[in-house]
Design a protein around this motif. Sequence first.
Motif, PDB file in Angstrom:
ATOM      1  N   SER A  75       0.769  -1.013   0.064  1.00 27.24           N
ATOM      2  CA  SER A  75      -0.117  -0.057   0.093  1.00 27.24           C
ATOM      3  C   SER A  75       0.807   1.313   0.010  1.00 27.24           C
ATOM      4  CB  SER A  75      -0.815  -0.016   1.184  1.00 27.24           C
ATOM      5  OG  SER A  75      -1.595   1.189   1.318  1.00 27.24           O
ATOM      6  N   THR A  76       1.965   1.162   0.847  1.00 23.28           N
ATOM      7  CA  THR A  76       2.756   2.606   0.733  1.00 23.28           C
ATOM      8  C   THR A  76       3.428   2.738  -0.224  1.00 23.28           C
ATOM      9  OG1 THR A  76       4.520   1.171   2.122  1.00 23.28           O
ATOM     10  CG2 THR A  76       3.030   2.512   3.428  1.00 23.28           C
ATOM     11  N   VAL A  77       4.044   1.540  -0.999  1.00 14.58           N
ATOM     12  CA  VAL A  77       4.533   1.656  -2.300  1.00 14.58           C
ATOM     13  C   VAL A  77       3.712   2.188  -3.386  1.00 14.58           C
ATOM     14  CG1 VAL A  77       5.562   0.236  -4.213  1.00 14.58           C
ATOM     15  CG2 VAL A  77       6.135  -0.154  -1.877  1.00 14.58           C
ATOM     16  N   TRP A  78       2.526   1.859  -3.573  1.00 17.77           N
ATOM     17  CA  TRP A  78       1.459   2.651  -4.293  1.00 17.77           C
ATOM     18  C   TRP A  78       1.277   4.162  -4.115  1.00 17.77           C
ATOM     19  CZ3 TRP A  78       1.363  -0.034  -8.388  1.00 17.77           C
ATOM     20  CH2 TRP A  78       0.912  -1.517  -8.584  1.00 17.77           C
ATOM     21  N   PHE A  79       0.868   4.341  -2.954  1.00 17.76           N
ATOM     22  CA  PHE A  79       0.676   5.776  -2.665  1.00 17.76           C
ATOM     23  C   PHE A  79       1.986   6.586  -2.674  1.00 17.76           C
ATOM     24  CE2 PHE A  79      -3.144   3.789  -0.657  1.00 17.76           C
ATOM     25  CZ  PHE A  79      -3.993   4.770  -1.261  1.00 17.76           C
ATOM     26  N   LEU A  80       2.957   6.046  -2.338  1.00 20.66           N
ATOM     27  CA  LEU A  80       4.445   6.722  -2.317  1.00 20.66           C
ATOM     28  C   LEU A  80       4.694   7.219  -3.745  1.00 20.66           C
ATOM     29  CD1 LEU A  80       7.092   7.923  -1.306  1.00 20.66           C
ATOM     30  CD2 LEU A  80       8.185   5.513  -1.735  1.00 20.66           C
ATOM     31  N   HIS A  81       4.406   6.307  -4.760  1.00 21.01           N
ATOM     32  CA  HIS A  81       4.910   6.813  -6.200  1.00 21.01           C
ATOM     33  C   HIS A  81       3.780   7.500  -6.855  1.00 21.01           C
ATOM     34  CE1 HIS A  81       8.482   4.352  -6.962  1.00 21.01           C
ATOM     35  NE2 HIS A  81       8.238   3.639  -5.916  1.00 21.01           N
ATOM     36  N   LEU A  82       2.637   7.328  -6.092  1.00 17.40           N
ATOM     37  CA  LEU A  82       1.493   8.393  -6.820  1.00 17.40           C
ATOM     38  C   LEU A  82       1.855   9.808  -6.256  1.00 17.40           C
ATOM     39  CD1 LEU A  82      -1.128   8.076  -8.191  1.00 17.40           C
ATOM     40  CD2 LEU A  82      -2.366   7.919  -6.357  1.00 17.40           C
TER      41      LEU A  82
END
Length: 335
Positions: A75-82
């Motif tokens: 989840s944090t990987v997705w939102f970090l790159h967003l």
Amino acid sequence: MDPFEYDPTFPTGQLDNADPSPNEYFEKNQTLFQNEMYILQKVAISLYSIIFIFGLFGNGLVIWIAGFRMKKTISTVWFLHLAIADFLCCLSIPLLIALWANLSKTPSMVLVHVLFEMLLIITISSSVLLLTAISIDRWLLVMWPFWTKIHRTQKLVRIVVAIIWVTSLISTGSVYYLYVYHVDIITNYNTAWRIHLVRLLIMFVIPFLIIVACYVTIFLKLRKSNRPQRSQRPYRIITAVILCFFICWAPYYAWPLSPKYYIYNVQSQIIITLIISLAYLNSCINPIIYVFMGQDFRHGFLKSIPFRIKEAISVQPDVQCQEQDDGDPAPTTDF
């Protein structure tokens, strides 16, 4: 043509044969055109500056929390790159401000315009591809929980994210190639219209249809399963992010298909300014969504902002699947 030079297509009303003379009327309307453009210039620079400040701060805070203050999960990987994509989008705003501050088409401003377009395209491409990938990821969680339990790893997600950024760079390179080596193609009305139509379909309509299909399926599945209200909260957060993205960027993709897009006058410039402002507003709206969909206000509003962002991007769907750390066959409890 100088943007402050009077354009004959600009609506001027009917000329009076007697008074004033055509030359006097032309000079009067050219002066009016320049004055209105100067006012619009100040308004546009003010709007973009406000969006730049809020977007830089909000996305910088999300990057700091997701990248350095939280355990690395899918989840944090997705939102970090967003957030990185939105942060880069905000970094293109100073180039847009520079274009408005110096509206003459000098060689240096042409270079600034090309750099602005390249940075904007890479952020748009990465954002829409990331949102599509997140939607597919959520769909797989709900529809194929046992498959995701085995194959859904952080390593796989990082590979997908890397592919998304490389694809965005390739699309940006193609735009640079057109601007530098085939400027005659993009300045031709019929060809430019077709390019904008293809861009609308590939970068907006098709991803939107995929995302809608994913979340309609998820909604129907969750409705049949009668899951508690909290288990659906992660889907509400990402759905709000996706809806804001497509609402903010829809006019940006649709307006170039209008014949009025190619008419240079004050009215068209006002419309373009509003459309671009709405598009850039999306780059600073995601942190606001995270804050107001969080549930931690016990430290006061300002002090609770980091807590609420952390909670919003770490909340996990209630599914029969758990994320695996790289190289560890045992699943963890973090989404």
